[in-house]
Scaffold this motif. Structure first.
Motif, mmCIF file in Angstrom:
data_model
loop_
_atom_site.group_PDB
_atom_site.id
_atom_site.type_symbol
_atom_site.label_atom_id
_atom_site.label_comp_id
_atom_site.label_asym_id
_atom_site.label_seq_id
_atom_site.Cartn_x
_atom_site.Cartn_y
_atom_site.Cartn_z
ATOM 1 N N ALA A 101 0.697 -1.166 0.010
ATOM 2 C CA ALA A 101 -0.121 0.034 0.032
ATOM 3 C C ALA A 101 0.954 1.325 0.096
ATOM 4 N N VAL A 102 1.944 1.174 0.701
ATOM 5 C CA VAL A 102 2.821 2.416 0.943
ATOM 6 C C VAL A 102 3.394 2.643 -0.594
ATOM 7 N N TRP A 103 3.901 1.764 -1.148
ATOM 8 C CA TRP A 103 4.450 1.944 -2.569
ATOM 9 C C TRP A 103 3.335 2.174 -3.929
ATOM 10 N N THR A 104 2.440 1.587 -3.663
ATOM 11 C CA THR A 104 1.082 2.021 -4.523
ATOM 12 C C THR A 104 0.927 3.343 -4.242
ATOM 13 N N ALA A 105 0.736 3.843 -3.053
ATOM 14 C CA ALA A 105 0.539 5.255 -2.743
ATOM 15 C C ALA A 105 1.645 6.105 -3.243
ATOM 16 N N PHE A 106 3.011 5.676 -3.209
ATOM 17 C CA PHE A 106 3.957 6.687 -3.776
ATOM 18 C C PHE A 106 3.963 6.718 -5.237
ATOM 19 N N LEU A 107 3.730 5.668 -5.936
ATOM 20 C CA LEU A 107 3.588 5.288 -7.549
ATOM 21 C C LEU A 107 2.166 6.319 -7.970
ATOM 22 N N SER A 108 1.411 6.225 -6.900
ATOM 23 C CA SER A 108 0.075 6.932 -7.301
ATOM 24 C C SER A 108 0.373 8.809 -7.551
ATOM 25 N N TYR A 109 1.224 9.071 -6.338
ATOM 26 C CA TYR A 109 1.666 10.361 -6.305
ATOM 27 C C TYR A 109 2.470 10.710 -7.442
ATOM 28 N N LEU A 110 3.469 10.003 -7.944
ATOM 29 C CA LEU A 110 4.168 10.362 -8.967
ATOM 30 C C LEU A 110 3.435 10.292 -10.129
ATOM 31 N N PHE A 111 2.484 9.379 -10.536
ATOM 32 C CA PHE A 111 1.807 9.533 -11.592
ATOM 33 C C PHE A 111 0.924 10.590 -11.685
ATOM 34 N N ILE A 112 0.075 10.937 -10.657
ATOM 35 C CA ILE A 112 -0.722 12.272 -10.570
ATOM 36 C C ILE A 112 0.117 13.356 -10.941
ATOM 37 N N ARG A 113 1.099 13.566 -10.392
ATOM 38 C CA ARG A 113 2.020 14.945 -10.640
ATOM 39 C C ARG A 113 2.367 14.697 -12.170
ATOM 40 N N GLY A 114 2.733 13.793 -12.880
ATOM 41 C CA GLY A 114 3.023 13.963 -14.320
ATOM 42 C C GLY A 114 1.794 14.058 -14.958
ATOM 43 N N ALA A 115 0.740 13.152 -14.732
ATOM 44 C CA ALA A 115 -0.340 13.321 -15.446
ATOM 45 C C ALA A 115 -1.131 14.773 -15.435
ATOM 46 N N PHE A 116 -1.185 15.126 -14.170
ATOM 47 C CA PHE A 116 -1.776 16.637 -14.049
ATOM 48 C C PHE A 116 -0.803 17.826 -14.829
ATOM 49 N N LEU A 117 0.373 17.605 -14.864
ATOM 50 C CA LEU A 117 1.162 18.741 -15.675
ATOM 51 C C LEU A 117 1.005 18.235 -16.953
ATOM 52 N N ALA A 118 0.922 16.748 -17.519
ATOM 53 C CA ALA A 118 0.887 16.742 -18.950
ATOM 54 C C ALA A 118 -0.524 17.208 -19.674
ATOM 55 N N ILE A 119 -1.622 16.960 -18.678
ATOM 56 C CA ILE A 119 -2.742 17.579 -19.129
ATOM 57 C C ILE A 119 -2.937 18.962 -19.456
ATOM 58 N N ALA A 120 -2.391 19.678 -18.297
ATOM 59 C CA ALA A 120 -2.544 21.013 -18.300
ATOM 60 C C ALA A 120 -1.343 21.700 -19.299
ATOM 61 N N TRP A 121 -0.235 21.062 -19.849
ATOM 62 C CA TRP A 121 0.550 21.489 -20.740
ATOM 63 C C TRP A 121 -0.084 22.098 -21.971
ATOM 64 N N HIS A 122 -1.036 21.580 -22.604
ATOM 65 C CA HIS A 122 -1.416 21.971 -23.858
ATOM 66 C C HIS A 122 -1.927 23.443 -23.872
ATOM 67 N N ILE A 123 -2.176 23.866 -22.543
ATOM 68 C CA ILE A 123 -2.773 25.221 -22.689
ATOM 69 C C ILE A 123 -1.699 26.225 -22.556
ATOM 70 N N VAL A 124 -0.596 25.739 -22.155
ATOM 71 C CA VAL A 124 0.584 26.683 -21.948
ATOM 72 C C VAL A 124 1.239 27.526 -23.237
ATOM 73 N N PRO A 125 1.340 26.813 -24.534
ATOM 74 C CA PRO A 125 1.953 27.214 -25.618
ATOM 75 C C PRO A 125 0.950 28.622 -26.000
ATOM 76 N N ARG A 126 -0.093 28.760 -25.684
ATOM 77 C CA ARG A 126 -1.050 29.649 -26.122
ATOM 78 C C ARG A 126 -0.577 30.858 -25.659
ATOM 79 N N HIS A 127 0.166 31.043 -24.894
ATOM 80 C CA HIS A 127 0.697 32.223 -23.944
ATOM 81 C C HIS A 127 1.992 32.637 -24.474
ATOM 82 N N VAL A 128 2.790 31.949 -25.383
ATOM 83 C CA VAL A 128 3.974 32.459 -25.860
ATOM 84 C C VAL A 128 3.715 33.474 -26.639
ATOM 85 N N LYS A 129 4.571 34.716 -26.348
ATOM 86 C CA LYS A 129 4.467 35.784 -27.034
ATOM 87 C C LYS A 129 4.637 35.538 -28.720
#
Length: 433
Positions: free
Chosen positions: A405-433
């Motif tokens: 359970a501890v290591w499942t939690a740790f992998l979940s933590y890492l996966f959510i960090r990456g997935a959150f940022l990957a999903i949000a990334w597609h809106i970032v380039p719109r703000h490039v000058k």
């Protein structure tokens, strides 16, 4: 690769500082010295991890200013980072007794070790301004598209630390305290080397601006916004790291030993992925500052392919060689068998965690650190829910029932960090000058 390889080499040298202190103290005739070094190092790491923003924030802000051709902005970032490093270091020295007391309570050192821990901590803390200054200068170098100089600084600090600690312990007879004094000397020599490298790199150009210009000039609000977000992100990462340790401790000393070995697999992979993340910080930040969305996209795609390759390579290596690597790390049969039972989690670590590293690099480059903070907060909450919250007979129970359970939690933590940022990334380039 010009940016990634030196960064990877720098990362690999980092554990040598702790290894040097451990090796020397291990020859002083008492296990208490080894325990004190271990506990004292953890306490200091907790403090300095909180100030990791000095490296990342300085990189992102410097890279965007460099890409925009804003020499004045580059000088302001350098000056502000060094002022903040110096101020924070002095504050830690002034509050050293309070900080030590709080960390002693948090770590829970045994009474017979606590005295040695206190002596080690009280000497090492005087290196805070220098250590934080080196973080800031290293971040500035990465933002200026150079990881070779940070590599030189890291290797030099390790060499000085080994030489100074050995000399002070065995030649000058300072005993256990000589280990701490040697590391302190390496901190301040490291700062001198870092400043010398920065002056050489600048080739006669001004490195800093006036204090008044740094404090009152434009961009001060953005400087603190970027770094404050990274500060709270670091605090969450520390909470997860301590959570893994605390959960393992609740499951017994044997599980704690198993988790130390499993964590080595994660940390070794992180040394390599951080190298590519540093490239992302430098290159994406540079072209973001220049307002060139085509080049931003080019380097993002290239680094994502490198991430896939590195993650798959490590997955294969861990899949084929995890038992052999474990045997190199420990000769305890019970620990080796325990780690063997965790092979599925070890094999999953590279593929699951790689995205958190590389997207962190992209977001540092574009200085959108708020999303980094939010992703880490959400992931930290998920970690504690998965690791500690259980349903038993229709009610919620706070407990740790298995290492899985501890290591499942740790992998979940890492996966959510990456997935959150990957999903949000597609809106970032719109703000490039």
């Amino acid at each position: 690769m010009r940016l990634s390889v030196p960064a990877i080499v720098s990362n690999i040298t980092v554990p040598l500082l702790g290894l040097c202190d451990t090796a020397i103290s291990g020859h002083l005739g008492s296990d208490l010295y080894l325990a004190a070094i271990a506990v004292g190092s953890v306490m200091l790491n907790v403090v300095f991890w909180l100030f990791g923003f000095l490296r990342m924030g300085t990189t992102g802000l410097t890279a965007t200013a460099f890409g925009a051709g804003d020499d004045s902005g580059v000088r302001k970032v350098f000056t502000r980072a060094m002022l903040l490093a110096g101020g924070a270091g002095v504050a830690l020295i002034l509050a050293r007794e309070l900080v030590m007391y709080a960390l002693m309570k948090l770590i829970g050192a045994e009474p017979d070790v606590a005295g040695y821990v206190g002596r080690y901590f009280m000497i090492r803390i005087w290196g805070s301004p220098a250590l934080l200054g080196v973080l800031a200068v290293s971040g500035w170098f990465v933002g200026m598209q150079s990881t070779a100089y940070p590599m030189v600084i890291a290797i030099s600090v390790n060499i000085v630390n080994i030489a100074a600690s050995f000399a002070l312990v065995f030649w000058f007879g300072l005993g256990f305290e000589g280990v701490a004094w040697g590391t302190l000397v390496s901190n301040w020599v490291g700062l001198a080397i870092a400043m010398g490298c920065a002056l050489r790199f600048s080739k006669g150009k001004r490195l800093w601006c006036g204090v008044r210009e740094a404090v009152s000039g434009g961009g001060m609000g953005r400087f603190f916004s970027v770094n404050s977000n990274l500060f709270f992100r670091s605090a969450c990462i520390i909470c997860v790291t301590l959570g893994v340790t605390a959960a393992g401790a609740r499951l017994g000393a044997a599980t704690l030993a198993i988790n130390v070995v499993v964590m080595q697999f994660f940390q070794f992979f992180s040394f390599f992925m951080d190298g590519f993340a540093f490239s992302g910080e430098a290159l994406v930040g540079r072209w973001w500052g220049a307002g060139d969305s085509v080049m931003v996209g080019k380097y993002v795609r290239a680094l994502l392919w490198w991430t896939v390759g590195v993650a798959l390579l490590f997955t294969v290596c861990y899949g084929l060689g995890s038992d052999g690597i474990t045997s190199l790390l420990t000769d305890s049969e019970s620990v080796r068998q325990g780690v063997k039972g965790m092979r599925a989690w070890i094999w999953s670590l590279p593929v699951v965690s790689a995205w958190a590293f590389i997207y962190d690099g992209f977001y540092v480059g574009v200085t959108d650190t708020r999303k980094m903070m939010m992703s880490t907060i959400v992931a930290t909450i998920v970690f504690y829910i998965v690791a500690f919250v259980k349903l038993a007979e229709g009610r919620v129970v706070i407990e740790v029932d298995s290492n899985a359970a501890v290591w499942t939690a740790f992998l979940s933590y890492l996966f959510i960090r990456g997935a959150f940022l990957a999903i949000a990334w597609h809106i970032v380039p719109r703000h490039v000058k």
